[in-house]
Design a protein around this motif. Structure first.
Motif, PDB file in Angstrom:
ATOM      1  N   GLU A  84       0.833  -1.199   0.000  1.00 22.80           N
ATOM      2  CA  GLU A  84       0.000   0.000   0.000  1.00 22.80           C
ATOM      3  C   GLU A  84       0.876   1.261   0.000  1.00 22.80           C
ATOM      4  OE1 GLU A  84      -4.063   1.037   2.197  1.00 22.80           O
ATOM      5  OE2 GLU A  84      -2.350   0.959   3.572  1.00 22.80           O
ATOM      6  N   ARG A  85       1.958   1.236   0.746  1.00 20.72           N
ATOM      7  CA  ARG A  85       2.860   2.389   0.814  1.00 20.72           C
ATOM      8  C   ARG A  85       3.483   2.682  -0.548  1.00 20.72           C
ATOM      9  NH1 ARG A  85       7.231   1.551   5.084  1.00 20.72           N
ATOM     10  NH2 ARG A  85       7.805  -0.062   3.621  1.00 20.72           N
ATOM     11  N   HIS A  86       3.993   1.646  -1.207  1.00 15.41           N
ATOM     12  CA  HIS A  86       4.604   1.868  -2.523  1.00 15.41           C
ATOM     13  C   HIS A  86       3.572   2.359  -3.536  1.00 15.41           C
ATOM     14  CE1 HIS A  86       7.055   1.525  -6.075  1.00 15.41           C
ATOM     15  NE2 HIS A  86       6.088   0.822  -6.624  1.00 15.41           N
ATOM     16  N   HIS A  87       2.389   1.773  -3.534  1.00 15.78           N
ATOM     17  CA  HIS A  87       1.351   2.217  -4.466  1.00 15.78           C
ATOM     18  C   HIS A  87       1.032   3.690  -4.253  1.00 15.78           C
ATOM     19  CE1 HIS A  87      -0.505  -1.571  -6.363  1.00 15.78           C
ATOM     20  NE2 HIS A  87       0.760  -1.780  -6.091  1.00 15.78           N
ATOM     21  N   ALA A  88       0.947   4.133  -3.007  1.00 11.43           N
ATOM     22  CA  ALA A  88       0.692   5.547  -2.734  1.00 11.43           C
ATOM     23  C   ALA A  88       1.820   6.418  -3.286  1.00 11.43           C
ATOM     24  CB  ALA A  88       0.527   5.770  -1.234  1.00 11.43           C
ATOM     25  N   GLU A  89       3.048   5.939  -3.186  1.00  9.14           N
ATOM     26  CA  GLU A  89       4.204   6.693  -3.690  1.00  9.14           C
ATOM     27  C   GLU A  89       4.160   6.876  -5.203  1.00  9.14           C
ATOM     28  OE1 GLU A  89       7.503   4.422  -2.240  1.00  9.14           O
ATOM     29  OE2 GLU A  89       7.336   5.225  -0.197  1.00  9.14           O
ATOM     30  N   ILE A  90       3.546   5.936  -5.926  1.00  5.39           N
ATOM     31  CA  ILE A  90       3.473   6.051  -7.391  1.00  5.39           C
ATOM     32  C   ILE A  90       2.099   6.543  -7.859  1.00  5.39           C
ATOM     33  CG2 ILE A  90       5.296   4.350  -7.783  1.00  5.39           C
ATOM     34  CD1 ILE A  90       3.085   2.325  -8.553  1.00  5.39           C
ATOM     35  N   GLY A  91       1.303   7.047  -6.913  1.00  3.47           N
ATOM     36  CA  GLY A  91       0.049   7.696  -7.281  1.00  3.47           C
ATOM     37  C   GLY A  91      -1.177   6.807  -7.316  1.00  3.47           C
ATOM     38  N   ILE A  92      -1.083   5.597  -6.770  1.00  5.31           N
ATOM     39  CA  ILE A  92      -2.244   4.703  -6.701  1.00  5.31           C
ATOM     40  C   ILE A  92      -2.680   4.649  -5.238  1.00  5.31           C
ATOM     41  CG2 ILE A  92      -3.114   2.366  -7.064  1.00  5.31           C
ATOM     42  CD1 ILE A  92      -0.986   2.021  -9.249  1.00  5.31           C
ATOM     43  N   ALA A  93      -3.746   5.380  -4.915  1.00  2.88           N
ATOM     44  CA  ALA A  93      -4.186   5.486  -3.526  1.00  2.88           C
ATOM     45  C   ALA A  93      -5.329   4.530  -3.199  1.00  2.88           C
ATOM     46  CB  ALA A  93      -4.607   6.926  -3.232  1.00  2.88           C
ATOM     47  N   VAL A 106      -9.623  -6.309  -5.234  1.00  2.00           N
ATOM     48  CA  VAL A 106     -10.669  -5.359  -5.605  1.00  2.00           C
ATOM     49  C   VAL A 106     -10.884  -4.376  -4.460  1.00  2.00           C
ATOM     50  CG1 VAL A 106     -11.845  -6.854  -7.263  1.00  2.00           C
ATOM     51  CG2 VAL A 106     -12.496  -6.954  -4.853  1.00  2.00           C
ATOM     52  N   SER A 107     -11.348  -3.176  -4.830  1.00  2.00           N
ATOM     53  CA  SER A 107     -11.458  -2.083  -3.868  1.00  2.00           C
ATOM     54  C   SER A 107     -12.828  -1.988  -3.193  1.00  2.00           C
ATOM     55  CB  SER A 107     -11.135  -0.753  -4.551  1.00  2.00           C
ATOM     56  OG  SER A 107     -12.080  -0.497  -5.570  1.00  2.00           O
TER      57      SER A 107
END
Length: 196
Positions: free
Chosen positions: A32-41, A134-135
């Motif tokens: 989750e942290r890496h995804h947030a860093e590349i713009g996927i929240a 899935v979200s």
């Protein structure tokens, strides 16, 4: 984790690195942290897995309507697939357009498909397993989709057989011209994916 495409595009092809030695390899398949860093929240709440026995099995093109719309993070656990994301956002300059990526168990590629896109794939070999996050939770009353062979979308499915293996439900999905999309364009242009 690496990314293989324009970081401003809503659909993203990701390549988590693998760290190997003589025993095999290790990979962090989701952070989750890496995804947030590349713009996927996106926050994921459910994991799904499918098995397809036959090569040429098509699953899609699916989405869930609001209030239970789903973003997906897709990867192949066994075998290989060609994975598709179709722009269904009303007002989008690329409405009805799509991007695709080959996802393989051997390569570990992942496709991030945000809300507003239809999703589908075709198996490229027998005995394929696919996993996806899935979200939002499954909500059958919000299920939607577009027929796999829609002439407006015109996906060039890599079919070796004359006809794919499809579910009865997928055979009854509407054409794009008959769809009233529940999704609105958010200003983010769909960009091309770079090959893995």
């Amino acid at each position: 984790m690496g990314t293989l495409n324009d970081p401003t595009s809503p659909v993203r092809l990701l390549q988590p690195p693998r760290f190997g030695d003589d025993r095999g390899w290790f990979s962090e398949t989701y952070s989750e942290r890496h995804h947030a860093e590349i713009g996927i929240a996106t926050r994921f709440v459910q994991d799904n897995q499918s098995f397809s026995a036959a090569s040429g099995t098509v699953r899609g093109l699916h989405f869930q309507r609001p209030p239970h719309a789903q973003a997906k993070l897709v990867r192949c656990l066994r075998g290989s697939i060609m994975d598709y994301a179709v722009d269904l956002r009303c007002g989008s300059p690329t409405y009805g357009g799509y991007v695709s990526a080959k996802l393989t168990a051997g390569g570990g590629e992942q496709l991030y498909v945000p809300v507003g896109f239809g999703h589908g794939f075709i198996t490229l070999e027998p005995d394929v397993e696919v996993a996806y996050k899935v979200s939002d939770f499954y909500a059958p009353e919000c299920e939607g989709g577009v027929i796999w062979n829609d002439p407006t979308i015109a996906i060039d499915w890599p079919l070796e057989a004359l006809s794919p293996a499809l579910s009865q439900k997928d055979l009854l999905l509407p054409k794009l011209t008959d769809l009233t999309s529940p999704f609105m364009y958010d200003g983010h242009l769909l960009g091309p994916l770079l090959p893995a």
